[in-house]
Design a protein around this motif. Sequence first.
Motif, mmCIF file in Angstrom:
data_model
loop_
_atom_site.group_PDB
_atom_site.id
_atom_site.type_symbol
_atom_site.label_atom_id
_atom_site.label_comp_id
_atom_site.label_asym_id
_atom_site.label_seq_id
_atom_site.Cartn_x
_atom_site.Cartn_y
_atom_site.Cartn_z
ATOM 1 N N GLY A 34 0.815 -1.211 0.000
ATOM 2 C CA GLY A 34 0.000 0.000 0.000
ATOM 3 C C GLY A 34 0.849 1.260 0.000
ATOM 4 N N VAL A 35 1.884 1.307 0.824
ATOM 5 C CA VAL A 35 2.772 2.473 0.872
ATOM 6 C C VAL A 35 3.494 2.655 -0.460
ATOM 7 C CG1 VAL A 35 4.841 3.441 1.955
ATOM 8 C CG2 VAL A 35 3.084 2.368 3.362
ATOM 9 N N ALA A 36 3.924 1.551 -1.060
ATOM 10 C CA ALA A 36 4.608 1.636 -2.350
ATOM 11 C C ALA A 36 3.704 2.271 -3.416
ATOM 12 C CB ALA A 36 5.050 0.239 -2.791
ATOM 13 N N LEU A 37 2.425 1.890 -3.429
ATOM 14 C CA LEU A 37 1.491 2.453 -4.399
ATOM 15 C C LEU A 37 1.274 3.948 -4.146
ATOM 16 C CD1 LEU A 37 -1.149 -0.436 -4.464
ATOM 17 C CD2 LEU A 37 0.445 0.173 -6.304
ATOM 18 N N ILE A 41 5.837 4.291 -6.399
ATOM 19 C CA ILE A 41 6.748 3.265 -6.927
ATOM 20 C C ILE A 41 6.001 2.516 -8.026
ATOM 21 C CG2 ILE A 41 8.022 1.151 -6.391
ATOM 22 C CD1 ILE A 41 8.448 2.194 -3.581
ATOM 23 N N PRO A 42 6.574 2.392 -9.233
ATOM 24 C CA PRO A 42 5.877 1.706 -10.334
ATOM 25 C C PRO A 42 5.428 0.304 -9.943
ATOM 26 C CG PRO A 42 7.840 2.817 -11.139
ATOM 27 C CD PRO A 42 7.880 2.919 -9.646
ATOM 28 N N VAL A 49 11.173 -4.446 -5.166
ATOM 29 C CA VAL A 49 11.524 -3.675 -3.965
ATOM 30 C C VAL A 49 11.293 -4.521 -2.709
ATOM 31 C CG1 VAL A 49 10.915 -1.671 -2.556
ATOM 32 C CG2 VAL A 49 11.083 -1.445 -5.045
ATOM 33 N N LEU A 50 10.148 -5.222 -2.663
ATOM 34 C CA LEU A 50 9.860 -6.087 -1.511
ATOM 35 C C LEU A 50 10.915 -7.189 -1.383
ATOM 36 C CD1 LEU A 50 5.983 -6.568 -1.826
ATOM 37 C CD2 LEU A 50 7.208 -4.982 -0.362
#
Length: 445
Positions: A34-37, A41-42, A49-50
């Motif tokens: 959720g934070v990445a979105l 972050i594409p 990334v994870l």
Amino acid sequence: MPLVVVGISVLVLLLLMTKLRMNGFAALLLVAVGVALVQGIPVAEISEVLATGIGDQIGDTMLTIGLGAMVGRVMGDSGAAQRIAGRLLDLCGPRWVQVAMVLTAMLIGVTMFYEVAFIIIVPIAFTLVRVTRANLLWVGLPMSIALSTMHSFLPPHPGPTAVASTFEASAGLTLFYGLFIAVPAGAFIALLWPRLPFIKAMNPSIPKGLVSEKVFEDDEMPGMGWSLSVALLPVVLIAGAAVVDMAAAENSGPLHFVAFIGSPPIALLLTLVVSVWAFGPRIGRSLDEVSASCKSAASAMAMILLVIGAGGAFKQVLVDGGISDYIKDVTHGWSISPIILAWLIAVILRIALGSATVAVVTASGVVLPLLANSGVHPEIMVLAVSCGSIAFSHVNDPGFWMFKEYFNLSVIDAIKARTTYTTVLAILGLGGVLALEWALDLLKL
């Protein structure tokens, strides 16, 4: 605003794990996605990334934690851990068991990473709890606090060492000055915190599979010489490598060999090999029994490692999402004391990113331009940044999850215990740094 995103993500994580009872591993990954979105972050890069975050975190800790847990279980099932715990009780008595744990943790923690030293000492803490029937936090929390202080404040630990290099400070002087802050502050909090009402109200049980349930008779246990030698072997190898690294010439052949056997995974692997023989065939236990001990420890570690790895993924998303760059831009023009600025930036980065190492390295880059004209001793600036990096350990810190899982706490109780003690240590550290700079100026050193 990136800091708002961090705050909301922490609240969502707490909601998932406390109200919805979601497994920590799944909850951390879900919030990380959720934070990445939100941070842009594409989508195609999120899984990478994870994986990077999990790989970096597990790569650093899996071998250490796995091997350390096996050594601890082999010692526990043979009676060696009970022998050491019994001797500590004989020397200090039940009343002074916390002092014994603090002294042990500080001596071992000067040169060893928090995770490595924790894994080595925690079987003895578990055994002391079982033998004395004391509260787990009464014995284990002083150990963790002392180790946290040593790891965060002093070289040769990675954060302070990296900052000392950035500021061109003497690692030896930083260590020397830092001991005047770390030892009294760490000991004070380590002995105070278990006595606080909100800590005494917690009574967690020892995680299953990490310690032997058997109570040994005196003639069933290995001798103190073998028990202590095996327990201290990784300490000697790792600490010895650190000392040789500081004293020996670079690129020498012997230095490479010492660095090899003194790396935590190799030191613990050698210790496991020695412990298998010393607490197996040497005392009449079959290799099948020793192997069963190792298997039991590995099974018990599986979920702990998954949660720690997911904590690394969450941290990586925060870093790649540009939050550290945002904090650097916001704090760049602040006009306050360089010591307080260095400490404060490290605190903010620690809260936002979780990683103490990332916090100190980023903070040092922000503060470096101020150092030349500030008149502050570079060693003091190293300590200011390092003290700030211990503050507010919470759910985005992989070390938080290790603490939570080993002490079998709920998320809320882990926050009450660990987040509070790390924050108070950081504040005491700042006070000590300011006092030390004043004393050095007074003495014109």
